[in-house]
Design a protein around this motif. Structure first.
Motif, mmCIF file in Angstrom:
data_model
loop_
_atom_site.group_PDB
_atom_site.id
_atom_site.type_symbol
_atom_site.label_atom_id
_atom_site.label_comp_id
_atom_site.label_asym_id
_atom_site.label_seq_id
_atom_site.Cartn_x
_atom_site.Cartn_y
_atom_site.Cartn_z
ATOM 1 N N TYR A 148 0.805 -1.223 0.000
ATOM 2 C CA TYR A 148 0.000 0.000 0.000
ATOM 3 C C TYR A 148 0.838 1.274 0.000
ATOM 4 N N VAL A 149 2.155 1.182 0.182
ATOM 5 C CA VAL A 149 3.013 2.363 0.325
ATOM 6 C C VAL A 149 3.319 3.002 -1.021
ATOM 7 N N LYS A 150 3.236 4.340 -1.045
ATOM 8 C CA LYS A 150 3.629 5.097 -2.227
ATOM 9 C C LYS A 150 5.158 5.085 -2.297
ATOM 10 N N PRO A 151 5.744 4.675 -3.432
ATOM 11 C CA PRO A 151 7.203 4.609 -3.536
ATOM 12 C C PRO A 151 7.865 5.968 -3.314
ATOM 13 N N GLY A 152 9.065 5.918 -2.769
ATOM 14 C CA GLY A 152 9.822 7.139 -2.526
ATOM 15 C C GLY A 152 10.821 6.929 -1.417
ATOM 16 N N ASP A 153 11.744 7.854 -1.317
ATOM 17 C CA ASP A 153 12.762 7.787 -0.276
ATOM 18 C C ASP A 153 12.251 8.441 0.995
ATOM 19 N N TYR A 154 12.659 7.878 2.121
ATOM 20 C CA TYR A 154 12.369 8.508 3.397
ATOM 21 C C TYR A 154 13.516 8.206 4.355
ATOM 22 N N PRO A 155 13.732 9.075 5.325
ATOM 23 C CA PRO A 155 14.898 8.942 6.210
ATOM 24 C C PRO A 155 14.770 7.756 7.165
#
Length: 172
Positions: free
Chosen positions: A110-117
């Motif tokens: 369900y997570v929207k792709p992308g970078d996170y710290p």
């Protein structure tokens, strides 16, 4: 004539009971909620309307994957919608754009792709949960303001009812 009055009383009584039950469900058990932020995209978009079960956590514990509505810890008049990632007693850590609970990567379709710290590791103490938005880059959540006290939970999301083309029940 007397029979018609009796029949009318029964019909009015039934209508009154239906209105009372509907009001109880609407204000006591099931509550509509409008999504106002993009923090739960792609599963919940701004403008979606959901139904929340307000009795879900009275006697039951929140579990990983639940989509919850809660009072925002920094301003209890505001409400947010997020997903429970870790419950009490679990260790949560974010690294390499993955979430680890008790050392294991959890699957998050369900997570929207992308970078996170990175975050943690942190053990969730009794009476708290760790919540994240599905759109991690656009979410103000436990990474920023800390673990969510369980008593702030207002309910568990049951379904999206509007817009109609997005109608669906919540599952993990």
């Amino acid at each position: 004539m007397e029979r018609q009055k009796s029949k009318r009383k029964w019909i009015l009584g039934i209508i009154g009971v239906v209105i009372l039950i509907g009001g109880f469900l609407r204000w006591g058990v099931l509550q509509p909620y409008l999504i106002r932020q993009p923090s739960m995209e792609p599963g919940l978009a701004s403008g979606d309307r959901i139904v929340v079960n307000r009795l879900a956590y009275r006697g039951w514990d929140p579990t990983r994957g639940d989509v919850v509505v809660f009072a925002f810890p920094k301003d209890l008049k505001r409400t947010f919608v997020k997903r429970v990632i870790a419950a009490e007693g679990e260790t949560v850590e974010l690294r390499d754009n993955k979430v680890f609970v008790n050392g294991d990567v959890i699957e998050e379709p369900y997570v929207k792709p992308g970078d996170y710290p990175p975050y943690g590791p942190e053990v969730v103490p009794a009476g708290k949960v760790f919540v994240l938005g599905d759109n991690r880059r656009e979410s103000e959540d436990s990474r920023e303001w800390g673990l969510l006290p369980r008593e702030y939970l207002l309910g568990k999301a049951l379904l999206v009812y509007y817009p109609f083309q997005r109608f669906r029940f919540f599952t993990i």
